[in-house]
Design an enzyme around this catalytic site. Structure first.
Site, PDB file in Angstrom:
ATOM      1  CD  GLU A 202      -2.907  -0.929   2.428  1.00 41.11           C
ATOM      2  OE1 GLU A 202      -4.014  -1.459   2.364  1.00 41.11           O
ATOM      3  OE2 GLU A 202      -2.523  -0.290   3.432  1.00 41.11           O
ATOM      4  CD  GLU A 410      -4.839  -6.029   3.368  1.00 37.17           C
ATOM      5  OE1 GLU A 410      -5.681  -5.332   3.968  1.00 37.17           O
ATOM      6  OE2 GLU A 410      -3.621  -5.811   3.423  1.00 37.17           O
TER       7      GLU A 410
END
Length: 426
Positions: A202, A410
């Site tokens: 991320e 995710e």
């Protein structure tokens, strides 16, 4: 953080995810929004179910066996003043065999975890810590012996504090050399058993939270955009610098792997990105354009360089001289450097135009974000599960970025309170 217990009992309650390779977007059976129960039979036979953790959130043993602090340690102790931190966490460092046993009982096929850089190389560079090396070898071997495929992330918000203290970490170009050397150690020591490597997790969220608002490690920002006091940094330029050096570090590590290890290890090196569905609030051209700016600024920021070798045009136009420039050589090295993209998707955002903010004299990173986004990325609010929105996002990634191989790393729901395993249906 909660009281110490077997790590996977918490992973499965909070972070149960699915991930699978999507080279051609073959989804298999998709459930309608009103169906509340499903089983493995609803998925293709080769669909891979897994769970994921990060080192600081589960390992514990923060001060044991040669490990030194990371920026996440410093953040947790500074912000929560000793009440919530990863010093013990789920105690996965000592309970990894129990954790793997629970994974087997649950029927997981894969496990995504991150390596603590400061556990493996305590000073960020230099000698490898033999006890840290032993732990990760033991964990990987335990997973493989139980038929669970390891997916390894090299950096997840936890740069060694020593490197942040020495030269500012990700805002300095010095990080490229140190990250590449760290990746080299990991590839060399674990690559005979690990096929899937994520360099940085991320980077868009890490840069926004860590260098713009100060809401995540390393808590750098400048007024008036800090969410707390006592910060240092510059919200005007540092988010751009951090991502720039992250992309250079990723491409350097990927290039190293292809040159030195790919032929014998046959693995893949990718990067993970936080994505979201973006929808205009009004059916106007202004809101549609604003929606694309928002997507450019958070997703295209990472993917455009990886696919095309440069930042989105809208970002360069709005950021001007504040966004770094790739040399021709850097552009060529970054383009195509990700073997896969790890997709992290939880929710969607509604966007309305606020282009006047782009003309504001305070043209820093935060103002760019404020001009196109109308949501709080770091909210603790509950988030509903909308799998059909994930399908839309995957189709968008395919259309915009050339159908790259994807892992859904995710995806799930956010709850304000803990839930028990028996309340979930698998």
């Amino acid at each position: 953080m909660m009281e110490p217990k077997t790590c996977s009992s918490i992973i499965l309650a909070l972070n149960l995810i699915t991930f699978f390779l999507l080279p051609n977007f073959a989804f298999g059976t998709l459930l309608s929004a009103d169906e509340s129960y499903y089983s493995r039979d609803d998925f293709p036979h080769d669909f891979i179910f897994g769970s994921a953790t990060t080192a600081y959130q589960v390992e514990g043993a923060a001060n044991e066996d040669g490990r030194t602090p990371s920026i996440w340690d410093t953040f947790a102790h500074d912000v929560f003043e000793g009440t919530e931190n990863g010093d013990v966490a789920c105690d996965g460092y000592h309970k990894y065999k129990e954790d793997v046993k629970l994974m087997v009982e649950t029927g997981l096929d894969a496990y995504r975890f991150s390596i603590s850089w400061s556990r493996l190389i305590p000073n960020g560079r230099g000698p490898v810590n033999p006890q840290g090396l032993e732990y990760y070898n033991n964990l990987i071997n335990e997973l493989i012996s139980n038929g669970i495929q390891p997916h390894v992330t090299l950096h997840n918000f936890d740069l060694p504090q020593a490197l942040d203290d020495e030269y500012g970490g990700w805002v300095s170009s010095k990080i490229v050399r140190d990250f590449t050397n760290y990746a080299d150690v990991c590839f060399r020591e674990f690559g005979d058993r690990v096929l899937y490597w994520t360099t940085i997790n991320e980077p868009n969220v890490f840069a926004t939270g860590g260098y713009d608002t100060g809401s995540t490690p390393p808590r750098r920002c400048s007024p008036p955009f800090c969410i707390s006091t006592g910060n240092k940094g510059n919200s005007t330029i540092e988010p751009y610098l951090a991502v720039h050096n992250i992309l250079l570090s990723h491409s350097s590590a990927a290039r190293l792997y292809k040159r030195k290890y790919k032929e014998n290890q046959h693995g893949f090196v990718g990067i993970s990105i936080f994505t979201f569905g973006c929808h205009p609030i009004r059916n106007t051209e202004q809101d549609k354009v604003a929606c694309q700016r928002a997507y450019d600024h958070m997703v295209g920021w990472i993917l455009e360089p990886l696919v095309r070798g440069d930042y989105p045009v809208s970002m360069k136009r709005n950021a001007g001289s504040r966004i770094p420039v790739f040399t021709s050589r850097e552009s060529e090295q970054i383009k195509g450097s990700a073997d896969f993209i790890g997709v992290i998707h939880y929710y969607n955002i509604n966007v309305t135009d606020n282009s006047d903010a782009l003309n504001n004299h305070m043209r820093d990173f935060n103002m760019d974000i404020a001009a196109v986004l109308n949501f709080d990325l770091f909210s603790n609010e509950e988030i509903a599960v909308t799998p059909w929105k994930l399908v839309e996002e995957l189709k968008k990634l395919k259309l915009l970025y050339g159908n790259p191989p994807l892992f859904i790393y995710e995806n799930g729901l956010s709850l304000s309170e803990m839930i028990e395993l028996h309340q979930l249906h698998y």
